[in-house]
Design a protein around this motif. Structure first.
Motif, short mmCIF file in Angstrom:
data_model
loop_
_atom_site.label_atom_id
_atom_site.label_comp_id
_atom_site.label_asym_id
_atom_site.label_seq_id
_atom_site.Cartn_x
_atom_site.Cartn_y
_atom_site.Cartn_z
N GLN A 49 -6.35 -19.19 -2.76
CA GLN A 49 -7.29 -19.43 -3.75
C GLN A 49 -7.07 -18.56 -4.84
OE1 GLN A 49 -9.84 -22.11 -4.38
NE2 GLN A 49 -8.35 -22.97 -2.55
N PRO A 50 -7.15 -18.62 -6.18
CA PRO A 50 -7.16 -17.77 -6.96
C PRO A 50 -8.19 -16.60 -6.91
CG PRO A 50 -6.76 -19.93 -8.18
CD PRO A 50 -7.06 -20.26 -6.53
N ILE A 51 -7.75 -15.47 -7.06
CA ILE A 51 -9.00 -14.39 -7.14
C ILE A 51 -8.95 -13.46 -8.16
CG2 ILE A 51 -9.13 -14.34 -4.52
CD1 ILE A 51 -6.84 -12.11 -4.18
N ASP A 52 -9.90 -12.71 -8.30
CA ASP A 52 -10.06 -12.03 -9.76
C ASP A 52 -9.25 -10.61 -9.77
OD1 ASP A 52 -11.50 -14.18 -10.77
OD2 ASP A 52 -13.01 -13.36 -9.57
N PHE A 53 -9.17 -10.11 -8.49
CA PHE A 53 -8.41 -8.75 -8.26
C PHE A 53 -7.97 -8.59 -6.85
CE2 PHE A 53 -11.57 -6.85 -5.68
CZ PHE A 53 -12.41 -7.30 -6.14
N ILE A 54 -7.01 -7.63 -6.55
CA ILE A 54 -6.60 -7.42 -5.28
C ILE A 54 -7.21 -5.82 -4.99
CG2 ILE A 54 -4.39 -6.79 -5.92
CD1 ILE A 54 -5.08 -8.79 -2.85
N GLY A 55 -7.73 -5.79 -4.08
CA GLY A 55 -8.24 -4.41 -3.56
C GLY A 55 -7.20 -3.73 -2.80
N VAL A 56 -6.66 -2.68 -3.04
CA VAL A 56 -5.72 -2.02 -2.27
C VAL A 56 -6.24 -0.81 -1.62
CG1 VAL A 56 -3.33 -0.65 -2.30
CG2 VAL A 56 -3.81 -3.09 -3.60
N ASN A 57 -6.34 -0.43 -0.26
CA ASN A 57 -6.68 0.66 0.43
C ASN A 57 -5.03 1.40 0.68
OD1 ASN A 57 -8.84 -0.10 0.16
ND2 ASN A 57 -9.19 -0.31 2.59
N PHE A 58 -4.96 2.63 0.07
CA PHE A 58 -3.74 3.35 0.22
C PHE A 58 -4.07 4.71 0.88
CE2 PHE A 58 0.66 4.36 -0.07
CZ PHE A 58 0.64 5.85 -0.27
N TYR A 59 -3.41 5.10 1.85
CA TYR A 59 -3.49 6.46 2.38
C TYR A 59 -1.95 7.23 2.66
CZ TYR A 59 -8.26 5.43 3.34
OH TYR A 59 -9.66 5.37 3.32
N SER A 60 -0.96 6.50 3.02
CA SER A 60 0.24 6.99 3.52
C SER A 60 1.38 6.20 3.62
CB SER A 60 -0.15 7.62 4.89
OG SER A 60 0.91 8.52 5.40
N GLY A 61 2.32 6.82 4.07
CA GLY A 61 3.65 5.96 4.31
C GLY A 61 4.58 7.12 4.92
N GLY A 62 5.94 6.56 4.58
CA GLY A 62 6.83 7.59 5.13
C GLY A 62 8.46 6.85 5.15
N TYR A 63 9.06 7.48 6.28
CA TYR A 63 10.34 6.82 6.36
C TYR A 63 10.50 6.14 7.94
CZ TYR A 63 11.69 9.97 2.63
OH TYR A 63 11.59 10.46 1.66
N THR A 64 11.24 4.96 7.80
CA THR A 64 11.74 4.05 9.03
C THR A 64 13.18 4.27 9.39
OG1 THR A 64 9.67 2.89 8.55
CG2 THR A 64 11.29 2.09 9.87
N ARG A 65 13.33 4.30 10.50
CA ARG A 65 14.81 3.64 10.83
C ARG A 65 14.93 2.84 12.11
NH1 ARG A 65 16.42 9.88 13.06
NH2 ARG A 65 14.84 9.94 14.88
N TYR A 66 15.95 2.28 12.24
CA TYR A 66 16.26 1.51 13.38
C TYR A 66 16.14 2.10 14.74
CZ TYR A 66 18.65 -2.04 16.46
OH TYR A 66 19.04 -2.69 17.40
N LYS A 67 15.66 1.41 15.72
CA LYS A 67 15.73 2.10 16.86
C LYS A 67 15.55 0.82 18.00
CE LYS A 67 14.15 5.68 20.37
NZ LYS A 67 13.23 6.83 20.51
N LYS A 68 16.96 0.40 18.57
CA LYS A 68 16.97 -0.55 19.35
C LYS A 68 15.63 -0.80 20.42
CE LYS A 68 20.12 -3.48 22.06
NZ LYS A 68 19.29 -4.72 21.52
N ASP A 69 14.89 -2.05 20.57
CA ASP A 69 14.03 -2.20 21.44
C ASP A 69 12.99 -1.40 21.41
OD1 ASP A 69 16.65 -2.96 23.91
OD2 ASP A 69 15.47 -4.22 22.54
N GLU A 70 12.55 -0.68 20.34
CA GLU A 70 11.55 0.17 20.17
C GLU A 70 10.54 -0.49 19.28
OE1 GLU A 70 11.00 3.16 21.33
OE2 GLU A 70 9.51 3.98 20.47
N GLY A 71 9.21 -0.32 19.82
CA GLY A 71 8.11 -1.23 19.24
C GLY A 71 8.48 -2.55 18.85
N LEU A 72 7.50 -3.07 18.11
CA LEU A 72 7.51 -4.48 17.73
C LEU A 72 8.87 -4.69 16.80
CD1 LEU A 72 5.77 -7.01 18.00
CD2 LEU A 72 4.51 -6.20 15.97
N PHE A 73 9.12 -3.78 16.12
CA PHE A 73 10.13 -4.07 15.18
C PHE A 73 11.55 -3.44 15.49
CE2 PHE A 73 7.22 -6.52 12.92
CZ PHE A 73 6.00 -5.74 12.93
#
Ligand SMILES: CO[C@H](O)c1c[n+]2c([nH]1)[C@H](O)[C@@H](O)[C@H](O)[C@H]2CO
Length: 448
Positions: A286-310
């Motif tokens: 449904q069209p909305i008037d704004f999007i709220g974004v909560n931002f705290y952090s981030g970083g780097y990701t690397r491939y690791k076979k069979d590690e975690g969900l991704f």
């Protein structure tokens, strides 16, 4: 020194949430929420802390409003506790619960501060959880009925409405990782909860429009910025999945009415399907008037076979850390909101949460010299200015949080406030970061 000026209509605010500050968990007819159940279950929260008293804002809200007025904010983001309005989730409205929010809203308006209200910030009535909670599509209708009561009650007084706070936390953090209430660990459940919450968001927006309620409505998603550690294709793909786990999975349905297919395929490969029913995607987007974004952090990701969900792992290199062990990544704020503009166009954006947790100590004269937190804010304010200059429709910013408060599963040891909460006396003491922000607001900008 240069002065970074902000538009005069930029909305500076601070944010809190009902379960984290109110206390009075059994007062005036309030029903139990899933967070009362969770925090009262031994071992779920550090120190077995709970929100029974919290900052006692239920009784001390006037002190909070006075702090907001002194700070000079234009708006205050807080959430309404569904269990105060419908103690059993549905049925009879609890007038005493409504009365509390009437007092808060009227006090804010008298102080010249705009209320920005989150309808759902995680305190689901336990009675609904007993019937399956957000995994049960009946909760969608219950949410819309609750929203309708609030829309009608505060129409014309509340002009900024946020349906949900962080559907990723409601779904994956709470039903796959299991760190938050109700504490399940099931991928299919998390995918179902995420979907139903987004449908509930869309149905509430439809109700808002149908009732002709004044003001603007949106929703808040927590976004992270992860980049591949190297340009190796497997790292690039791993980072793409990490970002989409938090970002696209929620932003794409909300703003485009589709799920990112590569993630649908990935979850399918893990045995989870999205329970889409006819019309759901149109409802969610449904069209909305704004999007709220909560931002705290981030970083780097690397491939690791069979590690975690991704098949991936986060790599924490080269960042200062907060007391939550989160990377301090102000450039990530610039990157993620630039991505929002590139992906979703010029939808108005409010940063509905940003802030930092550090170990605070009360010093002489009840001062708190939280230089690290003030520096965190300064670094992120510089990015706000950069974003506005770059053409991003950034309309406002809410610091998390006005007060030290109940930090969910981390309890009270983790302090995010720009005001120190003395949990023995419940006194509030502004920290140095409060005075830093007060000056930025007064000067409509900051010196760098
Ligand atoms: C997991 O990071 C999220 O973006 C996030 C961080 N935070 C949040 N969401 C919640 O909206 C607040 O209730 C928390 O108190 C606050 C601080 O932890």
């Amino acid at each position: 020194m240069a002065k970074l000026n902000f538009p005069s209509d930029f909305v500076w605010g601070t944010a809190t949430a009902s379960y984290q500050i109110e206390g009075a968990y059994q007062e005036d007819g309030r029903g139990l929420s899933i967070w009362d159940t969770f925090s009262h279950t031994p071992g779920k929260v550090v120190n077995n802390d709970n929100g029974d008293v919290a900052c006692d804002s239920y009784h001390r809200y006037e002190e909070d409003v006075a702090l907001l007025k002194k700070l000079g904010v234009k708006a205050y983001r807080f959430s309404i506790a569904w269990p105060r309005i419908f103690p059993q989730g549905t049925g009879e409205v609890n007038e005493k619960g409504l009365d509390y929010y009437r007092r808060v809203v009227d006090a804010l308006l008298a102080a010249g501060i705009e209320p920005a209200v989150t309808l759902y910030h995680w305190d689901l009535p336990q009675a609904l959880q007993d019937k399956g909670g957000w995994a049960n599509r009946d909760s969608i209708d219950a949410f819309v009925k609750y929203a309708e009561v609030i829309f009608k009650e505060f129409n014309g007084k509340i002009k900024q409405w946020i349906t949900f706070n962080e559907t990723w936390c409601v779904s994956f953090l709470s039903n796959y990782i299991g760190a938050h209430a109700p504490g399940n660990k099931d991928l299919q459940l998390a995918v179902t909860v995420a979907h139903n919450c987004m449908v509930a968001h869309g149905e509430a927006v439809k109700k808002f429009r149908a009732l002709g309620i004044e003001g603007q409505i949106g929703t808040t998603h927590n976004l992270y910025w992860y980049e591949p550690l190297t340009t190796k294709p497997e790292d690039v793909e791993a980072a793409r999945r990490s970002r989409a786990y938090y970002n696209e999975w929620f932003m794409e349905p909300t703003l485009k009415g589709t799920y990112p297919q590569f993630m649908v395929d990935w979850y399918r490969s893990k045995g989870a399907e999205v329970p889409i029913q006819d019309g759901d995607m149109e409802t969610i987007s449904q069209p909305i008037d704004f999007i709220g974004v909560n931002f705290y952090s981030g970083g780097y990701t690397r491939y690791k076979k069979d590690e975690g969900l991704f098949d991936s792992e986060d790599v924490q290199v080269g960042f200062d850390k907060t007391f939550m062990d989160w990377n301090v990544y102000p450039d990530g704020l610039y990157k993620v909101l630039s991505w929002v503009k590139d992906e979703y166009g010029d939808i108005p954006i409010y940063i509905t949460e940003n802030g930092a947790c550090y170990e605070d100590e009360l010093a002489e004269g009840n001062r708190v010299h939280d230089a690290l937190r003030a520096d965190y804010y300064k670094k992120h304010f510089i990015q706000l200015h950069r974003l506005i200059e770059s053409g991003v429709q950034l309309k406002g910013y809410f610091a998390w949080s006005l007060l030290d408060n109940f930090e969910w599963a981390e309890g009270y040891k983790k302090r995010f406030g720009i005001v120190y909460t003395n949990y023995e006396t419940l006194e509030r003491h502004p920290k140095d970061s409060y005075y830093f922000i007060q000056k930025v607001i007064a000067d409509d900008g900051l010196e760098v």
